[in-house]
Design a protein around this motif. Structure first.
Motif, mmCIF file in Angstrom:
data_model
loop_
_atom_site.group_PDB
_atom_site.id
_atom_site.type_symbol
_atom_site.label_atom_id
_atom_site.label_comp_id
_atom_site.label_asym_id
_atom_site.label_seq_id
_atom_site.Cartn_x
_atom_site.Cartn_y
_atom_site.Cartn_z
ATOM 1 N N CYS A 152 42.937 -54.662 75.008
ATOM 2 C CA CYS A 152 42.773 -53.636 74.217
ATOM 3 C C CYS A 152 43.190 -52.267 74.426
ATOM 4 O O CYS A 152 43.037 -51.310 73.653
ATOM 5 C CB CYS A 152 41.625 -53.819 73.608
ATOM 6 S SG CYS A 152 41.392 -55.670 73.005
ATOM 7 N N ARG A 153 42.858 -52.001 76.014
ATOM 8 C CA ARG A 153 43.135 -50.571 76.057
ATOM 9 C C ARG A 153 43.951 -49.911 77.017
ATOM 10 O O ARG A 153 43.919 -49.005 76.843
ATOM 11 C CB ARG A 153 42.048 -50.892 77.454
ATOM 12 C CG ARG A 153 42.685 -51.666 79.085
ATOM 13 C CD ARG A 153 42.218 -51.638 80.398
ATOM 14 N NE ARG A 153 41.494 -50.422 80.787
ATOM 15 C CZ ARG A 153 41.172 -50.537 81.758
ATOM 16 N NH1 ARG A 153 40.290 -51.340 82.826
ATOM 17 N NH2 ARG A 153 40.747 -49.198 82.869
ATOM 18 N N GLN A 154 45.424 -50.648 76.796
ATOM 19 C CA GLN A 154 46.034 -50.608 76.557
ATOM 20 C C GLN A 154 47.064 -49.865 75.601
ATOM 21 O O GLN A 154 47.927 -47.926 75.791
ATOM 22 C CB GLN A 154 47.812 -51.167 77.134
ATOM 23 C CG GLN A 154 47.850 -52.529 78.040
ATOM 24 C CD GLN A 154 48.431 -53.372 77.998
ATOM 25 O OE1 GLN A 154 49.377 -53.406 77.740
ATOM 26 N NE2 GLN A 154 47.952 -54.501 78.278
ATOM 27 N N TYR B 184 37.327 -47.314 75.655
ATOM 28 C CA TYR B 184 37.403 -48.462 76.021
ATOM 29 C C TYR B 184 36.707 -48.261 77.637
ATOM 30 O O TYR B 184 35.152 -48.481 77.318
ATOM 31 C CB TYR B 184 38.862 -49.213 76.439
ATOM 32 C CG TYR B 184 38.710 -49.730 78.258
ATOM 33 C CD1 TYR B 184 37.985 -51.669 78.032
ATOM 34 C CD2 TYR B 184 37.817 -49.677 79.131
ATOM 35 C CE1 TYR B 184 37.764 -51.895 79.025
ATOM 36 C CE2 TYR B 184 37.776 -49.826 80.026
ATOM 37 C CZ TYR B 184 37.695 -51.131 79.534
ATOM 38 O OH TYR B 184 36.624 -51.855 81.456
ATOM 39 N N GLY B 185 37.177 -46.685 77.432
ATOM 40 C CA GLY B 185 35.569 -46.004 77.796
ATOM 41 C C GLY B 185 35.030 -45.886 77.670
ATOM 42 O O GLY B 185 33.912 -45.225 78.544
ATOM 43 N N ASP B 186 34.637 -45.615 77.145
ATOM 44 C CA ASP B 186 33.284 -45.449 75.713
ATOM 45 C C ASP B 186 32.778 -46.204 76.144
ATOM 46 O O ASP B 186 31.448 -46.454 76.232
ATOM 47 C CB ASP B 186 33.716 -44.661 74.436
ATOM 48 C CG ASP B 186 34.124 -43.686 74.232
ATOM 49 O OD1 ASP B 186 33.769 -42.678 74.649
ATOM 50 O OD2 ASP B 186 34.470 -43.186 73.243
ATOM 51 N N TRP B 187 33.320 -47.467 75.411
ATOM 52 C CA TRP B 187 32.947 -48.745 75.410
ATOM 53 C C TRP B 187 31.974 -49.225 77.104
ATOM 54 O O TRP B 187 30.895 -49.776 77.705
ATOM 55 C CB TRP B 187 33.761 -49.671 75.474
ATOM 56 C CG TRP B 187 32.988 -51.156 75.299
ATOM 57 C CD1 TRP B 187 31.650 -52.123 74.861
ATOM 58 C CD2 TRP B 187 33.079 -52.282 75.693
ATOM 59 N NE1 TRP B 187 32.413 -53.251 74.924
ATOM 60 C CE2 TRP B 187 33.086 -53.569 75.912
ATOM 61 C CE3 TRP B 187 34.174 -52.513 76.710
ATOM 62 C CZ2 TRP B 187 33.122 -54.902 76.612
ATOM 63 C CZ3 TRP B 187 34.719 -53.593 77.700
ATOM 64 C CH2 TRP B 187 34.192 -54.751 77.459
ATOM 65 N N GLU B 188 33.566 -48.899 78.086
ATOM 66 C CA GLU B 188 32.650 -49.683 79.877
ATOM 67 C C GLU B 188 31.362 -48.561 80.076
ATOM 68 O O GLU B 188 31.200 -47.346 80.249
ATOM 69 C CB GLU B 188 33.542 -48.793 81.019
ATOM 70 C CG GLU B 188 33.692 -49.641 82.200
ATOM 71 C CD GLU B 188 34.814 -49.295 82.516
ATOM 72 O OE1 GLU B 188 35.406 -50.329 83.475
ATOM 73 O OE2 GLU B 188 35.334 -47.897 82.718
ATOM 74 N N VAL C 58 28.921 -57.942 74.547
ATOM 75 C CA VAL C 58 30.122 -57.704 72.864
ATOM 76 C C VAL C 58 31.087 -56.724 73.383
ATOM 77 O O VAL C 58 30.671 -55.859 73.586
ATOM 78 C CB VAL C 58 28.538 -57.037 72.594
ATOM 79 C CG1 VAL C 58 29.189 -56.215 70.824
ATOM 80 C CG2 VAL C 58 27.686 -57.724 72.287
ATOM 81 N N GLN C 59 32.058 -58.026 73.292
ATOM 82 C CA GLN C 59 33.481 -57.060 73.503
ATOM 83 C C GLN C 59 34.244 -56.280 72.519
ATOM 84 O O GLN C 59 34.255 -56.744 71.419
ATOM 85 C CB GLN C 59 34.117 -57.655 74.502
ATOM 86 C CG GLN C 59 34.790 -58.739 74.681
ATOM 87 C CD GLN C 59 35.749 -59.435 73.659
ATOM 88 O OE1 GLN C 59 36.074 -58.962 72.581
ATOM 89 N NE2 GLN C 59 37.006 -59.326 74.720
ATOM 90 N N CYS C 60 35.457 -56.065 72.544
ATOM 91 C CA CYS C 60 36.669 -55.294 71.748
ATOM 92 C C CYS C 60 37.104 -56.803 70.415
ATOM 93 O O CYS C 60 36.741 -56.218 69.811
ATOM 94 C CB CYS C 60 37.746 -54.944 72.258
ATOM 95 S SG CYS C 60 37.461 -54.042 73.697
ATOM 96 N N ASP C 61 37.505 -57.709 70.703
ATOM 97 C CA ASP C 61 37.639 -58.417 70.185
ATOM 98 C C ASP C 61 36.874 -59.660 69.674
ATOM 99 O O ASP C 61 37.120 -59.938 68.033
ATOM 100 C CB ASP C 61 38.962 -59.965 71.331
ATOM 101 C CG ASP C 61 39.829 -60.363 70.391
ATOM 102 O OD1 ASP C 61 40.461 -59.563 69.214
ATOM 103 O OD2 ASP C 61 40.399 -61.538 70.061
ATOM 104 N N PHE C 62 35.620 -60.091 69.824
ATOM 105 C CA PHE C 62 34.628 -60.346 69.315
ATOM 106 C C PHE C 62 34.493 -58.777 68.227
ATOM 107 O O PHE C 62 34.262 -59.825 66.780
ATOM 108 C CB PHE C 62 33.504 -60.327 70.023
ATOM 109 C CG PHE C 62 31.981 -60.683 69.480
ATOM 110 C CD1 PHE C 62 31.924 -62.125 68.083
ATOM 111 C CD2 PHE C 62 31.214 -59.585 69.222
ATOM 112 C CE1 PHE C 62 30.865 -62.296 67.546
ATOM 113 C CE2 PHE C 62 30.509 -59.889 68.400
ATOM 114 C CZ PHE C 62 30.075 -61.165 67.463
#
Length: 475
Positions: free
Chosen positions: A48-50, A56-60, A122-126
């Motif tokens: 997803c981060r590509q 992604y940087g926000d979520w990490e 609780v990640q991106c693809d979920f």
């Protein structure tokens, strides 16, 4: 403010009514069952981060990122599993490792059977394969893993996967799936974040969770212009995924200092503090300090979440000109316990025998609810006798403090000295008390050292202005 309950029947009734009302928006969706999918059906965040590097940087480093890896959660869930003979294993895990549950990898609750992707919380693809919900509370989500990713836009044209618009992503009900927790056996509402918001002015005016927690603002909407993904259209606002609440403790432990700082800023903008103390006072007389705390920046109670362990309290300290302590309420002792505070603003849960417990899985009633509701003001008075030997002027410090958990609970789980729970100063007001003979021109005013919150009215105004600007640009 002190609200006392003797049982959970009223809470159970309100829970049933809440679910009956709120499930109407999406009851057609059947919740995804335990073991319905394989972990291989989901995509790792590294893919997803590509295209979504900023998001992604926000979520990490956020609590969503660390929903499973959170060391406090991992220790607590082991205790809960032991105390309930595994009854809460899936119940707790459904929000903290949703892929682990729908993939059938939990139990065992120790994570020994989990794949790496299930440990990503609780990640991106979920989140973006949630295709529906069966209501509010205890994670009644429906997921449909595959090439279609759902979200708040209907015009996205990504090249790697398909997209589809789902209104649920723009509603508080999306968050309410996990941020409303109801005891699986007795119906006790353990976390009422969603329902408290729903009953507030914020809920009535449809100022939803995303308006505060997925923007650049803190207690007010602030647009976050940019692109949701590489090659995507530039938008006036894209949702920030740095979804931060009040927890600065765990992000700091996990090395996410920026997230911890965001949590501190949010706490410092959640409540206003007003203090009244006399400008002059004579030795040997009774002195009263009055304080008012207003929940001016949160659309839910302060504190919220697992509020049986959250602690908000007022610390009042009076010293004379030589540093001699005259009065001190709410100070921490050498073991980290809160001493002589007038009140700790949180909930007190009770077990089946009516004893107070910090273990929500053992609770079947609320003994006290001392939290501060949205836009609500609570008052405290601190009265003491001024000693005869004080040296003027006197310094008065009134501090509104917060911490994520009692120090003794953390020491019990991890061992004494392993972690120190930070005490975060939400607001502070300082003042001076003079001898009655001090001339008025030599007296200074009371000062506040924490930012003031714009409050609900300013929040609405900012929202309206942002929408007007958006419509103007579109036209």
């Amino acid at each position: 403010m002190r609200r006392t309950f003797i049982g959970s029947s009223l809470l159970l009734t309100s829970t049933i009514l809440l679910l009956a009302v709120t499930c109407s928006f999406s009851c057609a969706a059947e919740p995804t069952k335990f073991g319905e999918y394989s972990a291989d059906d989901f995509t790792y965040e590294s893919t997803c981060r590509q295209c979504h590097a900023v998001i992604y940087g926000d979520w990490e480093g956020t609590m969503h990122f660390n929903a499973y890896l959170d060391p406090f959660y991992l220790e607590e869930v082991k205790v809960a599993s032991h105390d309930t003979d595994g009854l809460v294993d899936e119940f707790c895990s459904r929000c903290h490792t949703p892929i682990g549950v729908v993939s059938g990898e939990i139990p065992p609750v120790d994570g020994s059977g989990m794949s790496d992707i299930s440990k990503l919380g609780v990640q991106c693809d979920f989140c973006h394969v949630v295709s529906g919900s069966d209501g509010i509370g205890n994670a009644p989500f429906t997921v449909t893993p595959g090439n279609v990713k759902w979200g708040p836009y209907g015009d996205a044209t990504p090249s790697y996967h398909e997209t589809d618009y789902l209104e649920l992503y723009t509603q508080a009900e999306y968050c309410g799936m996990c941020h409303e927790v109801i005891h699986p056996v007795n119906g006790l509402v353990i976390d009422d974040t969603y329902s408290t918001w729903k009953d507030s002015q914020y809920g009535r005016d449809n100022v939803v969770c995303q308006d505060c927690h997925m923007t650049e603002g803190i207690t007010e909407f602030k647009a976050n212009p940019g692109r949701a993904g590489t090659g995507g259209p530039k938008r006036d606002h894209i949702s920030s995924h740095e979804i931060v609440g009040a927890n600065a403790f765990i992000p700091e432990i996990m090395g996410a200092q920026d997230v911890a700082q965001k949590a501190i800023e949010r706490l410092q903008n959640a409540a206003t503090l007003q203090v009244s103390s006399p400008q002059t006072a004579a030795q040997g007389t009774e002195l009263t300090i009055r304080a008012s705390i207003t929940n001016s920046g949160a659309g839910h109670n302060i504190p919220t979440g697992v509020s049986e362990i959250r602690q908000v309290w007022l610390e009042v300290k009076v010293t004379d000109n030589e540093g001699k302590e005259i009065y001190h309420a709410g100070a921490l002792d050498t073991e980290g316990n809160i001493g002589s505070a007038k009140i700790i603003y949180n909930t007190v849960l009770g077990d089946s025998e009516g004893n107070a417990t910090e273990s929500f899985w053992l609770a079947d009633r609320v003994l006290e609810d001392n939290r501060i509701g949205p836009e609500e003001t609570v008052n405290e008075e601190h009265t003491f006798i001024l000693p005869e030997d004080v040296v003027y002027p006197l310094k008065v410090q009134t501090m509104l403090n917060y911490r994520s958990a009692p120090q003794q609970l953390i020491d019990k789980l991890f061992g004494h000295g392993t972690y120190e729970v930070p005490v975060i100063r939400m607001n502070e007001v300082s003042g001076t008390i003079y001898h009655p003979d001090t001339p008025p021109e030599e007296r200074t005013e009371t000062t506040s050292t924490a930012p003031t919150t714009p409050g609900f009215g300013v929040f609405i105004t900012a929202m309206v202005m942002a929408m007007m600007m958006y419509i103007f640009k579109r036209n």
